[in-house]
Design a protein around this motif. Structure first.
Motif, PDB file in Angstrom:
ATOM      1  N   ASN A  30       8.221   5.380  13.864  1.00  0.00           N
ATOM      2  CA  ASN A  30       9.546   4.905  14.234  1.00  0.00           C
ATOM      3  C   ASN A  30      10.522   5.289  13.115  1.00  0.00           C
ATOM      4  N   ASP A  31      11.767   4.951  13.298  1.00  0.00           N
ATOM      5  CA  ASP A  31      12.788   5.375  12.324  1.00  0.00           C
ATOM      6  C   ASP A  31      12.507   4.847  10.931  1.00  0.00           C
ATOM      7  N   ILE A  32      12.068   3.587  10.855  1.00  0.00           N
ATOM      8  CA  ILE A  32      11.819   2.959   9.551  1.00  0.00           C
ATOM      9  C   ILE A  32      10.727   3.731   8.809  1.00  0.00           C
ATOM     10  N   ALA A  33       9.620   3.985   9.504  1.00  0.00           N
ATOM     11  CA  ALA A  33       8.484   4.658   8.869  1.00  0.00           C
ATOM     12  C   ALA A  33       8.847   6.069   8.436  1.00  0.00           C
ATOM     13  N   THR A  34       9.456   6.814   9.331  1.00  0.00           N
ATOM     14  CA  THR A  34       9.777   8.211   9.042  1.00  0.00           C
ATOM     15  C   THR A  34      10.726   8.326   7.865  1.00  0.00           C
ATOM     16  N   ARG A  35      11.749   7.465   7.840  1.00  0.00           N
ATOM     17  CA  ARG A  35      12.738   7.531   6.760  1.00  0.00           C
ATOM     18  C   ARG A  35      12.074   7.234   5.414  1.00  0.00           C
ATOM     19  N   PHE A  36      11.224   6.224   5.390  1.00  0.00           N
ATOM     20  CA  PHE A  36      10.639   5.811   4.116  1.00  0.00           C
ATOM     21  C   PHE A  36       9.636   6.838   3.602  1.00  0.00           C
ATOM     22  N   VAL A  37       8.823   7.367   4.485  1.00  0.00           N
ATOM     23  CA  VAL A  37       7.791   8.308   4.043  1.00  0.00           C
ATOM     24  C   VAL A  37       8.433   9.616   3.579  1.00  0.00           C
ATOM     25  N   GLY A  51       0.839  -1.199   0.000  1.00  0.00           N
ATOM     26  CA  GLY A  51       0.000   0.000   0.000  1.00  0.00           C
ATOM     27  C   GLY A  51       0.871   1.246   0.000  1.00  0.00           C
ATOM     28  N   TRP A  52       0.348   2.308   0.596  1.00  0.00           N
ATOM     29  CA  TRP A  52       1.082   3.579   0.590  1.00  0.00           C
ATOM     30  C   TRP A  52       1.288   4.085   2.013  1.00  0.00           C
ATOM     31  N   LEU A  53       2.508   4.521   2.301  1.00  0.00           N
ATOM     32  CA  LEU A  53       2.789   5.189   3.568  1.00  0.00           C
ATOM     33  C   LEU A  53       2.610   6.684   3.338  1.00  0.00           C
ATOM     34  N   GLU A  54       1.748   7.283   4.117  1.00  0.00           N
ATOM     35  CA  GLU A  54       1.444   8.703   3.896  1.00  0.00           C
ATOM     36  C   GLU A  54       1.366   9.438   5.236  1.00  0.00           C
ATOM     37  N   ARG A  55       1.227  10.752   5.114  1.00  0.00           N
ATOM     38  CA  ARG A  55       0.927  11.550   6.305  1.00  0.00           C
ATOM     39  C   ARG A  55      -0.526  12.001   6.218  1.00  0.00           C
ATOM     40  N   ASP A  56      -1.233  11.931   7.345  1.00  0.00           N
ATOM     41  CA  ASP A  56      -2.620  12.380   7.322  1.00  0.00           C
ATOM     42  C   ASP A  56      -2.690  13.886   7.579  1.00  0.00           C
ATOM     43  N   SER A  57      -3.909  14.393   7.720  1.00  0.00           N
ATOM     44  CA  SER A  57      -4.090  15.841   7.861  1.00  0.00           C
ATOM     45  C   SER A  57      -3.461  16.391   9.141  1.00  0.00           C
ATOM     46  N   ARG A  58      -3.246  15.511  10.130  1.00  0.00           N
ATOM     47  CA  ARG A  58      -2.621  15.958  11.388  1.00  0.00           C
ATOM     48  C   ARG A  58      -1.142  15.589  11.454  1.00  0.00           C
ATOM     49  N   ASN A  59      -0.601  15.284  10.266  1.00  0.00           N
ATOM     50  CA  ASN A  59       0.823  14.958  10.109  1.00  0.00           C
ATOM     51  C   ASN A  59       1.211  13.619  10.738  1.00  0.00           C
ATOM     52  N   GLY A  60       0.199  12.801  11.063  1.00  0.00           N
ATOM     53  CA  GLY A  60       0.487  11.462  11.576  1.00  0.00           C
ATOM     54  C   GLY A  60       0.737  10.508  10.419  1.00  0.00           C
ATOM     55  N   LEU A  61       1.446   9.424  10.690  1.00  0.00           N
ATOM     56  CA  LEU A  61       1.725   8.443   9.640  1.00  0.00           C
ATOM     57  C   LEU A  61       0.558   7.473   9.493  1.00  0.00           C
ATOM     58  N   VAL A  62       0.188   7.177   8.257  1.00  0.00           N
ATOM     59  CA  VAL A  62      -0.830   6.167   7.995  1.00  0.00           C
ATOM     60  C   VAL A  62      -0.360   5.244   6.869  1.00  0.00           C
ATOM     61  N   GLU A  79       2.914  -1.289  13.951  1.00  0.00           N
ATOM     62  CA  GLU A  79       4.327  -1.104  14.293  1.00  0.00           C
ATOM     63  C   GLU A  79       5.139  -1.707  13.151  1.00  0.00           C
ATOM     64  N   LEU A  80       5.756  -0.860  12.369  1.00  0.00           N
ATOM     65  CA  LEU A  80       6.452  -1.346  11.179  1.00  0.00           C
ATOM     66  C   LEU A  80       7.709  -2.117  11.555  1.00  0.00           C
ATOM     67  N   ILE A  81       7.849  -3.289  10.953  1.00  0.00           N
ATOM     68  CA  ILE A  81       9.024  -4.132  11.163  1.00  0.00           C
ATOM     69  C   ILE A  81       9.935  -4.039   9.941  1.00  0.00           C
ATOM     70  N   GLU A  82       9.317  -3.976   8.775  1.00  0.00           N
ATOM     71  CA  GLU A  82      10.087  -3.916   7.515  1.00  0.00           C
ATOM     72  C   GLU A  82       9.300  -3.093   6.508  1.00  0.00           C
ATOM     73  N   VAL A  83      10.010  -2.243   5.776  1.00  0.00           N
ATOM     74  CA  VAL A  83       9.414  -1.486   4.678  1.00  0.00           C
ATOM     75  C   VAL A  83      10.369  -1.551   3.497  1.00  0.00           C
ATOM     76  N   ARG A  84       9.839  -1.893   2.337  1.00  0.00           N
ATOM     77  CA  ARG A  84      10.669  -1.904   1.136  1.00  0.00           C
ATOM     78  C   ARG A  84       9.800  -1.728  -0.095  1.00  0.00           C
ATOM     79  N   LYS A  85      10.450  -1.526  -1.215  1.00  0.00           N
ATOM     80  CA  LYS A  85       9.702  -1.427  -2.464  1.00  0.00           C
ATOM     81  C   LYS A  85       9.138  -2.799  -2.803  1.00  0.00           C
ATOM     82  N   PRO A  86       7.891  -2.854  -3.308  1.00  0.00           N
ATOM     83  CA  PRO A  86       7.318  -4.165  -3.666  1.00  0.00           C
ATOM     84  C   PRO A  86       8.070  -4.819  -4.805  1.00  0.00           C
ATOM     85  N   GLN A  87       8.131  -6.152  -4.775  1.00  0.00           N
ATOM     86  CA  GLN A  87       8.856  -6.875  -5.836  1.00  0.00           C
ATOM     87  C   GLN A  87       7.965  -7.092  -7.038  1.00  0.00           C
TER      88      GLN A  87
END
Lengths: 130, 34
Positions: A83-90, A58-69, A122-130
């Motif tokens: 967390n670090d993984i989410a913030t870096r990727f988004v 899916g898509w990692l985005e920021r919502d209207s209150r700047n939270g991650l979704v 709680e994100l454990i792994e984020v990567r580009k889809p294969q």
């Protein structure tokens, strides 16, 4: 467990590892797998969930209150614990579709909840889809 | 005519995109299973 989960909408197959106490639920292609229903069906089968994780695209985005979704569609999204993984990727790849492995639930203490309740991934792994 | 084709193309693209975004699997660690 296998029968209860196998009857759910969107479930292609269920693999059970008795010795390890692990259950894997695979989604049908083009179907929607509902974590809440999986959790409830597991409880109804007579066992309790210690931990629940998922793999999704899916898509990692920021919502209207700047939270991650994490968004699966226009109407289906889950809030994400920052967390670090989410913030870096988004920040690095905004708007790109991603594959995530994330924890939806982890048992705390002796509680045995019947329902999953509000989900915060709680994100454990984020990567580009294969 | 061209509007219909455009609308159909948008619909197909939307459905295709939605189909690719999904929960593929859920893994559970459980207790009490015999």
């Amino acid at each position: 467990v296998q029968q209860h989960l196998g009857r759910l909408e969107g479930v292609a197959r269920v693999e059970v590892n008795l010795a390890g106490g692990r259950v894997a639920v695979f989604a049908k292609h083009d179907s929607r797998l509902d974590p809440e229903k999986v959790f409830k069906a597991t409880y109804d089968s007579g066992v309790s969930v210690v931990e629940m994780t998922m793999e999704a695209t899916g898509w990692l985005e920021r919502d209207s209150r700047n939270g991650l979704v994490f968004r699966l569609s226009g109407s289906e999204s889950y809030s994400v614990l920052g967390n670090d993984i989410a913030t870096r990727f988004v920040n690095d790849t905004p708007g790109e579709k991603v594959f995530v492995r994330a924890r939806l639930f982890e048992k705390a203490g002796k509680q045995k909840p019947k329902t999953l309740g509000p989900i915060r991934l709680e994100l454990i792994e984020v990567r580009k889809p294969q | 005519m061209s509007k219909n084709i455009f609308a159909s193309a948008v619909l197909v693209l939307t459905m295709w995109s939605a189909a690719l975004a999904a929960i593929d699997r859920i893994d559970l660690r459980v207790e009490g299973m015999t």
